[in-house]
Design an enzyme around this catalytic site. Sequence first.
Site, PDB file in Angstrom:
ATOM      1  N   CYS A  34       0.825  -1.208   0.000  1.00 16.65           N
ATOM      2  CA  CYS A  34       0.000   0.000   0.000  1.00 16.65           C
ATOM      3  C   CYS A  34       0.858   1.255   0.000  1.00 16.65           C
ATOM      4  O   CYS A  34       0.354   2.347  -0.216  1.00 16.65           O
ATOM      5  CB  CYS A  34      -0.961   0.014   1.190  1.00 16.65           C
ATOM      6  SG  CYS A  34      -0.134   0.137   2.778  1.00 16.65           S
ATOM      7  N   CYS A 103      -2.710  -2.902   8.971  1.00 13.33           N
ATOM      8  CA  CYS A 103      -2.243  -1.554   9.318  1.00 13.33           C
ATOM      9  C   CYS A 103      -1.739  -1.523  10.756  1.00 13.33           C
ATOM     10  O   CYS A 103      -0.786  -0.807  11.070  1.00 13.33           O
ATOM     11  CB  CYS A 103      -3.366  -0.540   9.146  1.00 13.33           C
ATOM     12  SG  CYS A 103      -4.257  -0.720   7.588  1.00 13.33           S
TER      13      CYS A 103
END
Length: 144
Positions: A34, A103
């Site tokens: 990402c 995350c």
Amino acid sequence: MAYSAKVMEHFAHPRNVGEMTDYSGVGEVGNPKCGDIMRMYIKVENNIITDVSFMTFGCGAAIATSSMATELIKGKSIDDALKLTNKAVMEALDGLPAVKIHCSVLAEQAIKAAVSDYYRRQGIDPVPIVGELEDCEACELDLQ
Ligand code: FES
């Protein structure tokens, strides 16, 4: 995908943001899929993390987990900080959507990277204490 009120609050008002100049250790980790990057600074005195700050160039969940992680390790011993798991950070935030779990791994890894750097600066090999920094499996997946 719904975020908890705590995630939204830490995203909107992240704690301990910014650069630190008189740090004892700094670590940077990134998710190649990402492109998000997290840098964590720690200040250590007598084995206690007396101050911590972070800079995260990334998604809202990455910012919220960095913020919560810094709150959870501030004032703690290095040993306790190393025991902090991404699961504990997520629980403190009342959970994250499944697609955002990777995350929170970034925050856990950033702490380990900063502690590793601290040990290296002391002339101590961090690997037996901190372990190798692992890539998280979720981050290996294609994130759309
Ligand atoms: Fe990259 Fe959240 S850390 S999408």
